[in-house]
Design an enzyme around this catalytic site. Structure first.
Site, PDB file in Angstrom:
ATOM      1  CD  GLU A 141      -1.525  -3.145   9.243  1.00  0.00           C
ATOM      2  OE1 GLU A 141      -1.269  -1.938   9.023  1.00  0.00           O
ATOM      3  OE2 GLU A 141      -2.023  -3.904   8.392  1.00  0.00           O
TER       4      GLU A 141
ATOM      5  CG  HIS B 238      -1.847  -1.204   1.228  1.00  0.00           C
ATOM      6  ND1 HIS B 238      -2.209  -1.893   2.354  1.00  0.00           N
ATOM      7  CD2 HIS B 238      -2.488  -1.802   0.192  1.00  0.00           C
ATOM      8  CE1 HIS B 238      -3.041  -2.869   2.019  1.00  0.00           C
ATOM      9  NE2 HIS B 238      -3.218  -2.840   0.716  1.00  0.00           N
TER      10      HIS B 238
ATOM     11  CD  GLU C 278      -0.732   0.811   4.377  1.00  0.00           C
ATOM     12  OE1 GLU C 278      -1.967   0.723   4.289  1.00  0.00           O
ATOM     13  OE2 GLU C 278       0.027  -0.181   4.393  1.00  0.00           O
TER      14      GLU C 278
ATOM     15  CG  HIS D 107       0.640  -3.485   5.485  1.00  0.00           C
ATOM     16  ND1 HIS D 107      -0.188  -3.188   4.433  1.00  0.00           N
ATOM     17  CD2 HIS D 107       1.178  -4.700   5.219  1.00  0.00           C
ATOM     18  CE1 HIS D 107      -0.166  -4.194   3.564  1.00  0.00           C
ATOM     19  NE2 HIS D 107       0.649  -5.118   4.007  1.00  0.00           N
TER      20      HIS D 107
HETATM   21 ZN    ZN Z   1      -1.602  -1.627   4.336  1.00  0.00          ZN
END
Ligand code: ZN
Length: 378
Positions: free
Chosen positions: A338, A169, A172, A262
């Site tokens: 994350e 992504h 990010e 992420h």
């Molecule tokens: Zn992500």
């Protein structure tokens, strides 16, 4: 002097809807290809030195993660090196969700972004510098839709294959700051964990899986509008060549441990999402994941296990996501790390919020945890 706003550069994204005063702008974020997602912004304001600047980004209730805005602070910089938080507020009832940033710039140019940007030029600097380090090889696994290389840096003499990849992504950016920290640690002989990992494993690091989305200033998709972390079950050359290239390379080596890096828009914590819902889940995999998370808590006070995503029931995992696909495909331990766009509520530092420096420090902790648990993961 007229105040001017531009986003016509690598990873820029903003649109000026209207100007309501000399230094008062109403702005909107452009959508990713595919027309579904928007959240990443990055722009420059010029000519506002000494003026009370008011920037309002509107329409955010329709953004990819509306819960990302309450408690969030925009990042600003005068020199594009140091990024700090700006006074920011969110009003969901005004113009369909308005983020207001109010700051009086001390210099002629002010840069403003969703998170400290990580440019493609910096990516190439990172790849070049790392490739020159002792014992490192760098190869191109494939190319993106727009022909940018999917770079992979490799090192280590051991038999266990560890894959670490980030920025599926593109918005990010903390993921590539994390990768920079990891690559610096792994090429630093003074960092003992790197010597353990390099003697026991062969490490493959893909610092940016989505260079097109990165350059275009997207939050979540590639140039074809594909969310790459929903492409791992059946990637195609037309829609997701970035995933196809990396997954094919993984099939050649096998995978003992995988980490997918992420950022999370809404939760103010660092956490790991696992693969508990995969059909072939084994106790060995569960034990390995728990052992790793426990060790990472020891290695970093910025990591925690209380807050995170709901765990999928047995057999209900989404196998289009890389962590689930790799755990199922290789029987390995895989994890999605994350990091927050907000601050970490566990150990806040409001001056910067979560930051490049903290992402890099967490990377070292993640590698130290891996070195401490590697014998229990295979
Ligand atoms: Zn992500």
């Amino acid at each position: 002097m007229t105040v001017a706003i531009t986003s016509a550069f690598d990873s820029g994204n903003i649109r000026v809807l209207r100007q309501e005063g000399a230094a008062d702008f109403v702005l909107a974020i452009n959508k990713d290809a595919g027309g579904e997602f928007f959240q990443w912004f990055h722009f420059r304001v010029s000519g506002a030195r000494g003026l009370p600047l008011r920037l309002r980004i509107v329409g955010l209730n329709a953004s990819a993660y509306p819960e990302g805005w309450p408690g969030y602070a925009a990042r600003i910089s005068s020199d594009r090196q140091q990024w700090v938080t700006a006074p920011t507020s969110f009003d969901r009832d005004r113009e369909e969700g308005t983020l207001s940033i109010e700051v009086t710039p001390a210099s002629d140019h002010l840069w403003c972004a969703y998170f400290a940007p990580y440019s493609m030029e910096r990516h190439h600097d990172l790849v070049a510098r790392t490739a020159l380090a002792s014992g490192v090889s760098s190869r191109v696994l494939g190319v993106s839709i727009e022909g940018q290389p999917i770079d992979c840096l490799e090192m280590g003499e051991g038999g266990a294959h560890i894959w670490i990849y980030g920025r599926q992504h593109p918005g990010e950016t903390m993921a590539e700051w994390w990768m920079e920290g990891a690559l610096e640690a792994l090429t630093d002989p003074a960092f003992a964990a790197s010597r353990i990992l390099r003697s026991k494993a062969r490490l493959h690091l893909v610092p940016n899986m989505n260079p097109d989305g990165s350059r275009r200033g997207y939050l979540r998709t590639n140039a074809a509008g594909a969310n790459l972390n929903r492409e791992w079950a059946a990637p195609t050359a037309e829609r997701s060549p970035e995933v196809l290239a990396v997954r094919n390379a993984m099939d050649e080596t096998g995978v003992m441990f995988a980490l997918d890096v992420h950022g999370d828009e809404a939760l103010p914590h660092n956490f790991i999402a696992g693969f508990e819902g995969i059909p072939s889940l084994s106790q060995r995999q569960i034990d390995g994941l728990e052992r790793y998370k426990t060790e990472l808590c020891r290695q970093s006070p910025e990591f925690q296990v209380k807050m995170g995503y709901p765990v999928a029931p047995r057999g209900r995992a989404n196998l289009t996501m890389s962590t689930n696909q790799l755990a199922e495909r290789f029987g390995c331990v895989a994890a999605t790390l994350e990091m927050p766009f907000k601050d970490s509520a566990d150990l806040p530092w409001p001056a910067t919020g979560w930051s490049p420096e903290r992402s890099k420090a967490l990377a070292r902790a993640c590698l130290a945890a891996l070195a401490a648990t590697i014998d229990e993961l295979s």
